[in-house]
Design a protein around this motif. Structure first.
Motif, PDB file in Angstrom:
ATOM      1  N   ILE A 124       0.849  -1.179   0.000  1.00 20.27           N
ATOM      2  CA  ILE A 124       0.000   0.000   0.000  1.00 20.27           C
ATOM      3  C   ILE A 124       0.887   1.233   0.000  1.00 20.27           C
ATOM      4  CG2 ILE A 124      -1.791   1.259   1.268  1.00 20.27           C
ATOM      5  CD1 ILE A 124      -2.219  -1.677   2.626  1.00 20.27           C
ATOM      6  N   MET A 125       0.522   2.206  -0.839  1.00 22.21           N
ATOM      7  CA  MET A 125       1.280   3.459  -0.913  1.00 22.21           C
ATOM      8  C   MET A 125       0.313   4.632  -0.855  1.00 22.21           C
ATOM      9  SD  MET A 125       3.638   2.297  -4.104  1.00 22.21           S
ATOM     10  CE  MET A 125       2.362   1.219  -4.732  1.00 22.21           C
ATOM     11  N   THR A 126       0.766   5.729  -0.281  1.00 21.10           N
ATOM     12  CA  THR A 126       0.037   6.983  -0.379  1.00 21.10           C
ATOM     13  C   THR A 126       0.877   7.923  -1.235  1.00 21.10           C
ATOM     14  OG1 THR A 126       1.019   7.832   1.668  1.00 21.10           O
ATOM     15  CG2 THR A 126      -1.109   6.709   1.857  1.00 21.10           C
ATOM     16  N   GLU A 127       0.191   8.858  -1.905  1.00 18.88           N
ATOM     17  CA  GLU A 127       0.874   9.827  -2.782  1.00 18.88           C
ATOM     18  C   GLU A 127       1.745   9.098  -3.801  1.00 18.88           C
ATOM     19  OE1 GLU A 127      -0.021  13.008  -2.601  1.00 18.88           O
ATOM     20  OE2 GLU A 127      -1.267  12.568  -0.883  1.00 18.88           O
ATOM     21  N   CYS A 128       1.130   8.213  -4.551  1.00 21.05           N
ATOM     22  CA  CYS A 128       1.817   7.355  -5.514  1.00 21.05           C
ATOM     23  C   CYS A 128       1.865   8.020  -6.887  1.00 21.05           C
ATOM     24  CB  CYS A 128       1.083   6.015  -5.578  1.00 21.05           C
ATOM     25  SG  CYS A 128       1.737   4.882  -6.797  1.00 21.05           S
ATOM     26  N   SER A 129       3.068   8.372  -7.358  1.00 25.69           N
ATOM     27  CA  SER A 129       3.218   9.068  -8.641  1.00 25.69           C
ATOM     28  C   SER A 129       3.260   8.078  -9.803  1.00 25.69           C
ATOM     29  CB  SER A 129       4.466   9.943  -8.629  1.00 25.69           C
ATOM     30  OG  SER A 129       5.627   9.171  -8.430  1.00 25.69           O
ATOM     31  N   ILE A 130       2.496   8.433 -10.870  1.00 23.40           N
ATOM     32  CA  ILE A 130       2.355   7.578 -12.033  1.00 23.40           C
ATOM     33  C   ILE A 130       2.488   8.437 -13.291  1.00 23.40           C
ATOM     34  CG2 ILE A 130       0.797   5.998 -13.269  1.00 23.40           C
ATOM     35  CD1 ILE A 130      -0.624   5.835 -10.340  1.00 23.40           C
TER      36      ILE A 130
END
Length: 158
Positions: free
Chosen positions: A56-62
């Protein structure tokens, strides 16, 4: 502007905003409220309680076709993390990308993020609306519930 420049800039560190890049490399900033932060944490905790076979990640850049978008919460498979865990931004989307709607979001912006994340390989995109109701989307459209997290609450309680 490139994402690495955003990350390296001393002027953009510690801002109380979510930062993304649009398709022209321009910075887009969205103010974050404490309720938004609480919802991110609550959703991440609920994911963790239900499955431990991913990350789980928060603020995940794509990286998308319209710039770098940052999912408020994301869930990735172990295989995804093994392949892309150290990349920033991720070149493809994790299995689940979750957006929490804030007052500054437009309906069109949210729909665009759904489309962009799915186009970059997400299996599901979840939208937590202003009433904390979760809407689930997959490649076939709106879903009655998550296929990856069956039984995930339809409303987030704080």
């Amino acid at each position: 502007m490139e994402w690495q420049e955003v990350l390296a800039s001393p002027y953009l560190k510690d801002l109380p905003f979510k930062i993304e890049l649009n398709e022209w490399g321009q910075i887009v900033m969205t103010p974050a409220s404490n309720e938004h932060a609480r919802l991110q944490a609550r959703i991440a905790n609920l994911l963790f309680e239900r499955r431990r076979d991913g990350e789980i990640m928060t603020e995940c850049s794509i990286a998308t076709s319209k710039g770098v978008k940052v999912a408020d919460v994301a869930w990735a498979t172990v295989d995804f993390i093994q392949l892309h865990g150290s990349e920033t931004p991720f070149p493809i989307a994790p299995a689940i990308c979750i957006e929490i709607v804030s007052g500054s979001n437009t309906r069109g912006e949210i729909q665009e993020k759904i489309d962009l994340y799915l186009a970059k390989g997400a299996s599901e995109v979840w939208i937590c609306d202003k009433k904390r109701v979760i809407h689930f989307y997959g490649h076939q459209g709106k879903l009655p519930q998550s296929e990856l997290f069956p039984g995930f609450p339809a409303k987030i309680e704080l």
